[in-house]
Design an enzyme around this catalytic site. Sequence first.
Site, short mmCIF file in Angstrom:
data_model
loop_
_atom_site.label_atom_id
_atom_site.label_comp_id
_atom_site.label_asym_id
_atom_site.label_seq_id
_atom_site.Cartn_x
_atom_site.Cartn_y
_atom_site.Cartn_z
N HIS A 72 0.84 -1.20 0.00
CA HIS A 72 0.00 0.00 0.00
C HIS A 72 0.88 1.24 0.00
O HIS A 72 1.74 1.40 0.87
CB HIS A 72 -0.89 0.04 1.24
CG HIS A 72 -2.04 -0.93 1.18
ND1 HIS A 72 -3.10 -0.87 2.05
CD2 HIS A 72 -2.29 -1.96 0.34
CE1 HIS A 72 -3.96 -1.83 1.75
NE2 HIS A 72 -3.48 -2.52 0.73
N TYR A 200 -9.15 5.04 8.14
CA TYR A 200 -9.31 5.32 9.57
C TYR A 200 -10.38 6.40 9.69
O TYR A 200 -10.20 7.50 9.18
CB TYR A 200 -8.00 5.84 10.17
CG TYR A 200 -6.89 4.80 10.24
CD1 TYR A 200 -6.09 4.53 9.13
CD2 TYR A 200 -6.64 4.11 11.42
CE1 TYR A 200 -5.06 3.59 9.21
CE2 TYR A 200 -5.61 3.18 11.50
CZ TYR A 200 -4.83 2.92 10.40
OH TYR A 200 -3.82 1.99 10.47
N PRO A 292 -3.48 -0.24 18.93
CA PRO A 292 -3.24 -0.68 17.55
C PRO A 292 -3.48 0.38 16.46
O PRO A 292 -3.21 0.11 15.29
CB PRO A 292 -4.23 -1.85 17.37
CG PRO A 292 -5.24 -1.68 18.43
CD PRO A 292 -4.60 -0.95 19.56
N LYS A 296 1.60 -0.58 14.90
CA LYS A 296 3.04 -0.60 15.19
C LYS A 296 3.54 -1.76 16.05
O LYS A 296 4.74 -2.03 16.11
CB LYS A 296 3.43 0.71 15.91
CG LYS A 296 3.44 1.93 15.01
CD LYS A 296 4.70 1.95 14.19
CE LYS A 296 4.64 2.92 13.04
NZ LYS A 296 4.15 2.34 11.79
N TYR A 384 3.85 6.75 10.20
CA TYR A 384 3.00 5.59 9.89
C TYR A 384 3.80 4.54 9.11
O TYR A 384 3.73 3.34 9.40
CB TYR A 384 1.77 6.03 9.11
CG TYR A 384 0.75 4.93 8.95
CD1 TYR A 384 -0.20 4.68 9.94
CD2 TYR A 384 0.75 4.10 7.82
CE1 TYR A 384 -1.11 3.64 9.82
CE2 TYR A 384 -0.16 3.06 7.69
CZ TYR A 384 -1.09 2.85 8.69
OH TYR A 384 -1.99 1.81 8.57
P1 RFL Z 1 3.02 -12.14 21.21
O1 RFL Z 1 2.59 -12.16 19.79
O2 RFL Z 1 2.00 -11.89 22.24
O3 RFL Z 1 3.76 -13.51 21.48
C1 RFL Z 1 4.09 -13.94 22.78
C2 RFL Z 1 4.11 -15.45 22.79
O4 RFL Z 1 4.52 -15.91 24.06
C3 RFL Z 1 3.70 -16.99 24.44
N1 RFL Z 1 3.72 -17.09 25.90
C4 RFL Z 1 4.46 -18.00 26.58
N2 RFL Z 1 5.28 -18.96 26.14
C5 RFL Z 1 5.90 -19.75 27.08
N3 RFL Z 1 5.70 -19.57 28.41
C6 RFL Z 1 4.89 -18.61 28.89
N4 RFL Z 1 4.72 -18.46 30.20
C7 RFL Z 1 4.23 -17.77 27.96
N5 RFL Z 1 3.37 -16.73 28.05
C8 RFL Z 1 3.07 -16.33 26.82
C9 RFL Z 1 2.34 -16.64 23.87
O5 RFL Z 1 1.51 -17.78 23.73
C10 RFL Z 1 2.75 -16.06 22.52
O6 RFL Z 1 2.83 -17.04 21.52
O7 RFL Z 1 4.17 -11.04 21.46
P2 RFL Z 1 5.34 -10.52 20.48
O8 RFL Z 1 6.08 -11.65 19.85
O9 RFL Z 1 6.07 -9.53 21.28
O10 RFL Z 1 4.57 -9.79 19.29
C11 RFL Z 1 3.83 -8.61 19.49
C12 RFL Z 1 2.64 -8.56 18.52
O11 RFL Z 1 1.92 -9.75 18.61
C13 RFL Z 1 1.71 -7.37 18.82
O12 RFL Z 1 2.46 -6.22 19.17
C14 RFL Z 1 0.83 -7.02 17.61
O13 RFL Z 1 -0.09 -8.04 17.32
C15 RFL Z 1 0.08 -5.72 17.85
N6 RFL Z 1 -0.83 -5.37 16.75
C16 RFL Z 1 -0.36 -4.80 15.58
N7 RFL Z 1 0.96 -4.66 15.37
C17 RFL Z 1 1.42 -4.18 14.17
O14 RFL Z 1 2.65 -4.06 14.00
N8 RFL Z 1 0.59 -3.84 13.13
C18 RFL Z 1 -0.77 -3.97 13.26
O15 RFL Z 1 -1.49 -3.73 12.29
C19 RFL Z 1 -1.28 -4.44 14.53
N9 RFL Z 1 -2.61 -4.60 14.70
C20 RFL Z 1 -2.20 -5.63 16.89
C21 RFL Z 1 -3.08 -5.21 15.83
C22 RFL Z 1 -2.71 -6.28 17.98
C23 RFL Z 1 -4.06 -6.53 18.07
N10 RFL Z 1 -4.50 -7.26 19.20
C24 RFL Z 1 -5.39 -8.34 19.12
C25 RFL Z 1 -3.79 -7.10 20.45
C26 RFL Z 1 -4.43 -5.43 15.91
C27 RFL Z 1 -4.93 -6.08 17.04
C28 RFL Z 1 -6.41 -6.28 17.10
C1 PHB Z 2 -5.33 -4.79 10.66
O1 PHB Z 2 -5.47 -4.93 9.43
O2 PHB Z 2 -5.54 -5.69 11.46
C2 PHB Z 2 -4.91 -3.47 11.19
C3 PHB Z 2 -4.58 -2.46 10.30
C4 PHB Z 2 -4.20 -1.22 10.79
C5 PHB Z 2 -4.18 -1.00 12.15
C6 PHB Z 2 -4.49 -2.01 13.04
C7 PHB Z 2 -4.87 -3.25 12.56
O3 PHB Z 2 -3.83 0.23 12.60
#
Ligand code: RFL
Ligand code: PHB
Length: 390
Positions: A72, A200, A292, A296, A384
């Site tokens: 994008h 957004y 989110p 990031k 961004y």
């Molecule tokens: P994770 O992905 O939470 O992975 C941690 C892992 O550790 C495991 N764990 C354990 N393992 C062993 N022993 C234990 N005691 C443990 N406790 C936990 C867990 O099962 C898991 O597998 O952390 P990590 O690797 O630091 O990654 C971070 C990302 O997952 C997170 O920041 C993003 O998903 C945030 N996020 C977004 N980030 C972006 O860069 N771009 C996006 O568009 C974006 N959109 C989002 C998001 C997060 C969202 N939610 C659901 C929180 C959109 C949403 C809706």
């Molecule tokens: C997504 O596609 O899940 C998404 C995109 C942009 C955001 C957060 C989540 O800022």
Amino acid sequence: MRTHVGIVGAGPAGLFLAEFLRQAGIDCVVLEARDREYVQQRVRAGVLEQGSIDAMRQLGVDARMNELGLEHHGFELLWGGRRLRIDMSELCGRSITVYGQQEVVKDLIDRRLEVGEPLLFEASDVQLHDVDSDAPRITFTHDGTAQELQCDFIAGCDGFHGISRPTVPEGVLQTFERVYPFAWLGILAHAAPSNEELIYANTDRGFALYSMRSPTVTRLYLQVAPDEDIAQWSDDRIWSELRTRLRTDDGFAPNEGEIFEKGITPMRSFVTEPMQWGRLFLAGDAAHIVPPTGAKGMNVAIADVQNLSEALIAHYRDTDDAQLVGYTERCLRKIWRVEHFSWFMTSMMHRPPDQDPFAAKLQRSQLDYLATSHAARVSLAENYAGLPRT
Ligand code: RFL
Ligand code: PHB
């Protein structure tokens, strides 16, 4: 069992770190609490910034991303029925790629299992010991057997609710936090995206986000109350609210289809300092959380483990510990920029339940400023699209 680096958690942070280290000839063992299926199905982020794309390419795990990722060049802001396109490529020369986090995770798990390096799913009762000594250990149970992993270093990549951060004794870490008075209800639907780029939306009824995963799957979010009961949201109600919030004067409307995933995400900003104690290094959501809205979280998790892998490589290859000592400081430079940007995007686009008329006017002024100022758009675009690590 003995290894150089014990990695707790197989999310993006743990899996990227494991592959960076493997390619540098440094052994590690990854311990993951959940099963493989669960980790690969967990729906989360969707946006990769350039630094994360480069990391996938550098590791040679980019084949499916090159095929399925959607590049994008811009995104849109919507308010008062009108859309403003932020042309990232023109404004800052960078773009983003929409590629689901679970696809990234799958690519890295496939690689790790292909090369036959240890990644233990369903590791329970994981505990860290002697972290402030030269011989840290991790104990855990796997396949019904209690085990011990002796390591040189431990990487706490176990997310916000993991055990690594709480292992650090009280008084060592300082935390900085904001909890927002709203949450996101997110859905995935079998519906072809009707807009090429993300939208957004700031509306009187609250925020909405239009995103996608593929040419047949749309990803959409609605601002809801933090304690919202998802059972109150029928598919009809979700579509009706999305139609209302995403309506534009030029007639845009999301395509609708079967909703096959639904969840509520709380919104929080959180930073812990320092990100290291003894031989334990925290990375990703274990150390910091962003709301989110700036897309990031995963990107900054990847940046952390790029820093950590470079520091560990300098330790093993050059017996140089300067980067390990400076790990927190280096990570925090990017993290605080991302924290500010994510807070800013969140504040600009959401309607807090207690918003007073003054705050509403400021929000509108900020959006109008973006519409009229090239400099303001450049600033938004470069944040961004992601600023490089320094
Ligand atoms: P994770 O992905 O939470 O992975 C941690 C892992 O550790 C495991 N764990 C354990 N393992 C062993 N022993 C234990 N005691 C443990 N406790 C936990 C867990 O099962 C898991 O597998 O952390 P990590 O690797 O630091 O990654 C971070 C990302 O997952 C997170 O920041 C993003 O998903 C945030 N996020 C977004 N980030 C972006 O860069 N771009 C996006 O568009 C974006 N959109 C989002 C998001 C997060 C969202 N939610 C659901 C929180 C959109 C949403 C809706
Ligand atoms: C997504 O596609 O899940 C998404 C995109 C942009 C955001 C957060 C989540 O800022």
